[in-house]
Design a protein around this motif. Structure first.
Motif, PDB file in Angstrom:
ATOM      1  N   ALA A  63      56.455   7.447  -3.917  1.00 39.40           N
ATOM      2  CA  ALA A  63      57.044   7.967  -5.064  1.00 39.40           C
ATOM      3  C   ALA A  63      57.993   8.792  -4.625  1.00 39.40           C
ATOM      4  O   ALA A  63      59.014   9.090  -5.145  1.00 39.40           O
ATOM      5  CB  ALA A  63      55.950   8.312  -5.821  1.00 39.40           C
ATOM      6  N   LEU A  64      57.907   9.609  -3.629  1.00 35.90           N
ATOM      7  CA  LEU A  64      58.573  10.809  -3.106  1.00 35.90           C
ATOM      8  C   LEU A  64      60.042  10.280  -2.710  1.00 35.90           C
ATOM      9  O   LEU A  64      61.020  10.990  -2.964  1.00 35.90           O
ATOM     10  CB  LEU A  64      58.074  11.508  -1.957  1.00 35.90           C
ATOM     11  CG  LEU A  64      58.847  12.819  -1.367  1.00 35.90           C
ATOM     12  CD1 LEU A  64      58.857  13.741  -2.883  1.00 35.90           C
ATOM     13  CD2 LEU A  64      57.967  13.524  -0.454  1.00 35.90           C
TER      14      LEU A  64
ATOM     15  N   ASP B 245      62.227   6.025 -13.209  1.00 34.75           N
ATOM     16  CA  ASP B 245      61.296   5.315 -13.726  1.00 34.75           C
ATOM     17  C   ASP B 245      60.121   4.736 -12.633  1.00 34.75           C
ATOM     18  O   ASP B 245      59.003   4.593 -13.132  1.00 34.75           O
ATOM     19  CB  ASP B 245      61.806   4.060 -14.425  1.00 34.75           C
ATOM     20  CG  ASP B 245      63.012   4.223 -15.449  1.00 34.75           C
ATOM     21  OD1 ASP B 245      62.553   5.358 -15.945  1.00 34.75           O
ATOM     22  OD2 ASP B 245      63.528   3.324 -15.991  1.00 34.75           O
ATOM     23  N   ARG B 246      60.690   4.082 -11.701  1.00 36.58           N
ATOM     24  CA  ARG B 246      59.636   3.780 -10.732  1.00 36.58           C
ATOM     25  C   ARG B 246      58.589   4.949 -10.126  1.00 36.58           C
ATOM     26  O   ARG B 246      57.524   4.617 -10.031  1.00 36.58           O
ATOM     27  CB  ARG B 246      60.293   3.534  -9.434  1.00 36.58           C
ATOM     28  CG  ARG B 246      59.488   2.669  -8.374  1.00 36.58           C
ATOM     29  CD  ARG B 246      59.645   1.092  -8.995  1.00 36.58           C
ATOM     30  NE  ARG B 246      58.804   0.384  -7.916  1.00 36.58           N
ATOM     31  CZ  ARG B 246      57.534  -0.009  -8.015  1.00 36.58           C
ATOM     32  NH1 ARG B 246      56.682   0.303  -9.006  1.00 36.58           N
ATOM     33  NH2 ARG B 246      57.154  -0.765  -7.128  1.00 36.58           N
ATOM     34  N   VAL B 247      59.101   5.994 -10.064  1.00 33.19           N
ATOM     35  CA  VAL B 247      58.157   7.175  -9.774  1.00 33.19           C
ATOM     36  C   VAL B 247      57.223   7.483 -11.043  1.00 33.19           C
ATOM     37  O   VAL B 247      56.075   7.660 -10.534  1.00 33.19           O
ATOM     38  CB  VAL B 247      58.897   8.546  -9.582  1.00 33.19           C
ATOM     39  CG1 VAL B 247      57.984   9.836  -9.104  1.00 33.19           C
ATOM     40  CG2 VAL B 247      59.991   8.629  -8.431  1.00 33.19           C
ATOM     41  N   VAL B 248      57.715   7.442 -12.227  1.00 38.94           N
ATOM     42  CA  VAL B 248      56.469   7.399 -13.361  1.00 38.94           C
ATOM     43  C   VAL B 248      55.553   6.543 -13.198  1.00 38.94           C
ATOM     44  O   VAL B 248      54.269   6.637 -13.489  1.00 38.94           O
ATOM     45  CB  VAL B 248      57.404   7.612 -14.586  1.00 38.94           C
ATOM     46  CG1 VAL B 248      56.572   7.657 -15.842  1.00 38.94           C
ATOM     47  CG2 VAL B 248      58.284   9.005 -14.575  1.00 38.94           C
ATOM     48  N   GLU B 249      55.869   5.297 -13.103  1.00 45.10           N
ATOM     49  CA  GLU B 249      55.143   4.064 -12.853  1.00 45.10           C
ATOM     50  C   GLU B 249      54.111   4.303 -11.646  1.00 45.10           C
ATOM     51  O   GLU B 249      53.063   3.937 -11.965  1.00 45.10           O
ATOM     52  CB  GLU B 249      55.817   2.846 -12.394  1.00 45.10           C
ATOM     53  CG  GLU B 249      54.983   1.600 -12.567  1.00 45.10           C
ATOM     54  CD  GLU B 249      55.981   0.349 -12.299  1.00 45.10           C
ATOM     55  OE1 GLU B 249      55.164  -0.710 -12.026  1.00 45.10           O
ATOM     56  OE2 GLU B 249      56.919   0.508 -11.936  1.00 45.10           O
ATOM     57  N   ILE B 250      54.520   4.746 -10.866  1.00 40.46           N
ATOM     58  CA  ILE B 250      53.460   5.284  -9.600  1.00 40.46           C
ATOM     59  C   ILE B 250      52.585   6.297  -9.559  1.00 40.46           C
ATOM     60  O   ILE B 250      51.555   6.176  -9.672  1.00 40.46           O
ATOM     61  CB  ILE B 250      54.366   5.375  -8.220  1.00 40.46           C
ATOM     62  CG1 ILE B 250      55.113   3.898  -7.806  1.00 40.46           C
ATOM     63  CG2 ILE B 250      53.545   5.537  -7.236  1.00 40.46           C
ATOM     64  CD1 ILE B 250      56.276   4.049  -6.986  1.00 40.46           C
ATOM     65  N   ASN B 251      53.308   7.329 -10.318  1.00 42.27           N
ATOM     66  CA  ASN B 251      52.598   8.800 -10.424  1.00 42.27           C
ATOM     67  C   ASN B 251      52.953   9.155 -11.712  1.00 42.27           C
ATOM     68  O   ASN B 251      54.014  10.174 -12.178  1.00 42.27           O
ATOM     69  CB  ASN B 251      53.051   9.685  -9.444  1.00 42.27           C
ATOM     70  CG  ASN B 251      52.348  11.045  -9.668  1.00 42.27           C
ATOM     71  OD1 ASN B 251      51.394  11.123 -10.485  1.00 42.27           O
ATOM     72  ND2 ASN B 251      52.580  11.910  -8.643  1.00 42.27           N
TER      73      ASN B 251
ATOM     74  N   THR C 138      59.274  14.609 -12.178  1.00 42.63           N
ATOM     75  CA  THR C 138      60.265  13.349 -12.703  1.00 42.63           C
ATOM     76  C   THR C 138      60.612  13.329 -14.248  1.00 42.63           C
ATOM     77  O   THR C 138      61.678  13.077 -14.536  1.00 42.63           O
ATOM     78  CB  THR C 138      59.322  12.099 -12.390  1.00 42.63           C
ATOM     79  OG1 THR C 138      59.102  12.400 -10.877  1.00 42.63           O
ATOM     80  CG2 THR C 138      60.146  10.839 -12.417  1.00 42.63           C
ATOM     81  N   TYR C 139      59.538  13.499 -14.887  1.00 40.95           N
ATOM     82  CA  TYR C 139      59.857  13.767 -16.346  1.00 40.95           C
ATOM     83  C   TYR C 139      60.907  14.704 -16.552  1.00 40.95           C
ATOM     84  O   TYR C 139      61.858  14.226 -17.581  1.00 40.95           O
ATOM     85  CB  TYR C 139      58.523  14.267 -17.160  1.00 40.95           C
ATOM     86  CG  TYR C 139      57.584  13.164 -17.051  1.00 40.95           C
ATOM     87  CD1 TYR C 139      57.800  11.841 -17.851  1.00 40.95           C
ATOM     88  CD2 TYR C 139      56.261  13.147 -16.369  1.00 40.95           C
ATOM     89  CE1 TYR C 139      56.868  10.773 -17.961  1.00 40.95           C
ATOM     90  CE2 TYR C 139      55.390  12.213 -16.399  1.00 40.95           C
ATOM     91  CZ  TYR C 139      55.623  10.853 -17.097  1.00 40.95           C
ATOM     92  OH  TYR C 139      54.617  10.083 -16.899  1.00 40.95           O
ATOM     93  N   PHE C 140      61.014  16.026 -15.951  1.00 32.83           N
ATOM     94  CA  PHE C 140      61.924  17.059 -16.255  1.00 32.83           C
ATOM     95  C   PHE C 140      63.276  16.707 -15.755  1.00 32.83           C
ATOM     96  O   PHE C 140      64.134  16.626 -16.567  1.00 32.83           O
ATOM     97  CB  PHE C 140      61.635  18.374 -15.542  1.00 32.83           C
ATOM     98  CG  PHE C 140      62.403  19.385 -15.853  1.00 32.83           C
ATOM     99  CD1 PHE C 140      62.616  19.979 -17.005  1.00 32.83           C
ATOM    100  CD2 PHE C 140      63.185  19.927 -14.845  1.00 32.83           C
ATOM    101  CE1 PHE C 140      63.430  21.100 -17.049  1.00 32.83           C
ATOM    102  CE2 PHE C 140      64.248  21.141 -15.006  1.00 32.83           C
ATOM    103  CZ  PHE C 140      64.282  21.599 -16.440  1.00 32.83           C
TER     104      PHE C 140
ATOM    105  N   LEU D  38      60.280  -1.603 -17.271  1.00 36.10           N
ATOM    106  CA  LEU D  38      59.249  -1.009 -16.417  1.00 36.10           C
ATOM    107  C   LEU D  38      58.757   0.279 -17.013  1.00 36.10           C
ATOM    108  O   LEU D  38      57.522   0.396 -17.354  1.00 36.10           O
ATOM    109  CB  LEU D  38      59.576  -0.488 -15.078  1.00 36.10           C
ATOM    110  CG  LEU D  38      59.747  -1.847 -13.910  1.00 36.10           C
ATOM    111  CD1 LEU D  38      60.413  -1.300 -12.706  1.00 36.10           C
ATOM    112  CD2 LEU D  38      58.289  -2.319 -13.840  1.00 36.10           C
ATOM    113  N   GLY D  39      59.791   1.026 -17.817  1.00 32.74           N
ATOM    114  CA  GLY D  39      59.239   2.124 -18.243  1.00 32.74           C
ATOM    115  C   GLY D  39      58.689   1.983 -19.627  1.00 32.74           C
ATOM    116  O   GLY D  39      57.770   2.784 -19.749  1.00 32.74           O
TER     117      GLY D  39
END
Length: 651
Positions: A262-263, A286-292, A298-300, A539-540
């Motif tokens: 994710a990082l 989107d990928r980061v949110v999916e993983i974590n 990420t949201y911010f 994905l999102g």
């Protein structure tokens, strides 16, 4: 005559003892060989045999503990090392490794106590001083760590790890030149020591010697081109040298080796954003949110980017999540206020500005009164590339060879299936299946399993065609086999009909209830997945819609069939286990754990039941007991248990 019989019995008894002893020695050697080859799961299986047959098997406990330790099962390793010490209280290596396992669980006081004892028992073992030095490193007692590492070097000056750990201690003290000096010595003793090149590169990086650091990371990659960590650090160095193309290339390499890092996606999203490749940046966020899904950064940042792209509704949604995760985040309120203004929500915008001002006033008041205010963070922190806070897969200890991310799924339910006669049936020993196979000399074996069948579809169809003309098999058994064939061919409706006919002929025919329950469950799962696929637009969007799909399925008929199976054969552990799986799917987690417990009571060697109960308990926040179950599951041969242990059982 009696004398001859007695003599014969003595000979037979002696041969039996000798045979048993030879077998135990064979499994002990076989286990040690597997351990040497880093085949840890296989080693555990062999040592299990020794432990079950040998009196006071302290070596088997010790070596099994070593295997568990290398699989990441610190809790299980501690159990085995403790058993070793119950038999052999002065076995210094067991004390040492138990201390190391305690350190792996961050129980540093117990770790230090064991390492102290190990050193008393064997004061001339360099590894023991290296181990205690490593614990002092974790305790941030760098001078003590260096003293222990110096002691280990006096005993054995050719251990590269001692110099590497000294380098870590000196780097933490910002004595960078001494850190580099010790890395140099470690490399001198082992020219292929990747960790030493990495540490030297990281030290140079912190000194601002980016060109020199790049050379070390290049060398680390040359030695080990399968470790994503090496590329990640080189990417950061290339960023400092303004080589954005090289950085993106290395990030892509990290992702190809570790697709769920994710990082790396997060950092790449920041870079794409700076390059004004907004769509690519959104994709990576989107990928980061999916993983974590709980990553506030990420949201911010995704919200800020959407605000910049004039996707105001999307921005508000992401700011909502940011504030949910971090209620004191002033900038999130201010930015959400701006987004709400753009969509005409003036009241909401005013409310957000008011909340932001209240938080800032409280923060200022706390500071004036000398109160540390850790709940307020300036937003600039969230807009930077993160450098060294990454966690990577370690290729040396990953269980299995697959390159895909491990999906956390429960072990599958058991049902009566068919196995090719040329292949040993994979499943649990079951009296009904054994009697069936003896009674009917068919072209296949019946087995109680949760594994895929080894019989091809064409052979299944041939068998189905010949069933009606087979007069040797009873009607209810014939319908059971018909149901199994349809089941394996994914013809669920036909399978359910056949199982039902078997039940009509024999209302207490428990195998048909077990299999009908599984066929109904499998059919519902297929329907659920088909519905999911139709809703997967992006994905999102998928993550939100997924969570509601379980509610659409009614698993009551499955539970009812398993209830009837239990009524007919309450001592069959697999029925309780299957019901636990269905209850988990229905989100009745406490009830599910009770059923897994009953399955374990009936079969103490039921690895899948320990595994699924462990998953359930971890989900219910009972991590300690859940991890204990995972350790037992791994010991009983459930390989996925060690992946869960690495993810959730670090403390």
């Amino acid at each position: 005559m009696k004398k001859i019989i007695a003599t014969t019995l003595i000979i037979i008894f002696s041969i039996t003892i000798l045979y048993s002893q030879v077998n135990i020695d064979y499994f002990e050697r076989k286990g040690q060989f597997a351990l040497h080859q880093k085949k840890y799961n296989r080693a555990i299986e062999d040592f299990n045999v020794v432990i079950s047959r040998k009196e006071n098997p302290f070596k088997a406990y010790f070596f099994r503990g070593i295997a568990k330790y290398y699989l990441g099962d610190n809790q299980g390793a501690i159990f085995d090392f403790t058993k070793t010490l119950e038999i052999h209280p002065y076995y210094s290596r067991a004390v040492f490794y138990r201390g190391v396992a305690y350190a792996g669980m961050l129980d540093l006081n117990k770790a230090l106590k064991d390492l102290n004892t190990a050193i008393v028992l064997d004061p001339y073992n360099a590894d023991f001083f290296i181990g205690r030095g490593a614990i002092y490193l974790q305790l941030n007692k760098y001078d003590k760590a260096i003293n222990d590492l110096d002691e280990s070097i006096l005993i054995d000056p050719e251990k590269p790890l001692a110099y590497l750990n000294k380098a870590i201690a000196y780097k933490a003290q910002e004595k960078f030149l001494k850190a580099i000096e010790n890395c140099n010595i470690a490399i001198k003793h082992n020219m292929l020591y990747t960790s030493a090149f990495l540490m030297r590169g990281l030290t140079k990086y912190e000194m601002g010697w980016h060109k020199e650091a790049l050379l070390d990371f290049n060398q680390a990659i040359k030695i080990d081109n399968k470790n994503p960590r090496n590329y990640y650090y080189r990417a950061l160095t290339e960023f400092q040298l303004n080589n954005i193309e090289g950085m993106l290339s290395d990030y892509q390499k990290v992702i190809s080796l570790d697709p769920y890092n994710a990082l790396t996606y997060y950092n790449r999203a920041i870079i794409f954003w700076q390059m004004k490749d907004y769509d690519l940046a959104i994709n990576d966020f989107d990928r980061v949110v999916e993983i974590n899904p709980n990553n506030i950064l990420t949201y911010f940042n995704r919200a800020n980017l959407k605000l910049q792209m004039k996707n105001y509704n999307g921005a508000v949604t992401d700011y909502d999540k940011t504030i949910e995760l971090f209620p004191q985040f002033v900038r999130a309120y201010m930015n959400r206020s701006a987004a709400k203004t753009h969509i005409g929500d003036t009241k909401g915008a005013y409310r957000d500005r008011t909340l932001a001002n209240n938080i800032m006033q409280q923060h200022d008041s706390n500071i004036k009164n000398g109160i540390d205010d850790f709940q307020w963070i300036d937003s600039t922190y969230f807009q930077k590339i993160i450098e060294f806070e990454a966690e990577f897969n370690n290729a040396d200890i990953v269980v299995g060879t697959d390159k895909e991310r491990f999906r956390i799924l429960p072990e599958r339910s058991f049902f009566f299936s068919l196995s090719d006669k040329n292949t040993k049936p994979k499943g649990n020993i079951n009296t009904f299946a054994s009697d069936f196979n003896v009674k009917y000399n068919l072209n296949y074996y019946l087995c109680l399993t949760n594994k895929n069948s080894t019989i091809s579809d064409s052979l299944l169809l041939t068998e189905l065609a010949g069933l009606d003309t087979n007069t040797n098999i009873s009607s209810k058994d014939k319908y059971l086999v018909k149901g199994i064939v349809h089941h394996l061919l994914h013809n669920y409706s036909s399978a359910i009909s056949s199982y039902t006919m078997a039940i009509v002929m024999e209302p207490y025919y428990f195998p048909a209830y077990i299999n009908r329950a599984q066929a109904v469950y499998d059919m519902k799962e297929k329907i659920r997945k088909n519905k999911q696929q139709k809703k997967f637009i992006t994905l999102g969007g998928s993550a939100v819609k997924q969570s509601n799909n379980n509610e659409e399925m009614d698993y009551t008929p499955v539970i009812e069939d398993l209830r009837k199976a239990i009524k007919t054969n309450s001592n069959l552990s697999e029925i309780w286990y299957n019901k636990g799986n269905v209850l988990n799917r229905m989100r009745k987690y406490t009830e599910a754990s009770v059923h897994f417990s009953r399955a374990i009571e009936l079969n103490k060697s039921f690895g899948e039941a320990y595994y699924n109960r462990g998953l359930t308990l971890i989900f219910l926040q009972d991590t300690k007991q859940g991890c204990a179950d995972m350790s037992k599951a791994g010991e009983l041969g459930v390989k996925n248990a060690y992946r869960i242990i690495k993810k959730y059982c670090k403390e």
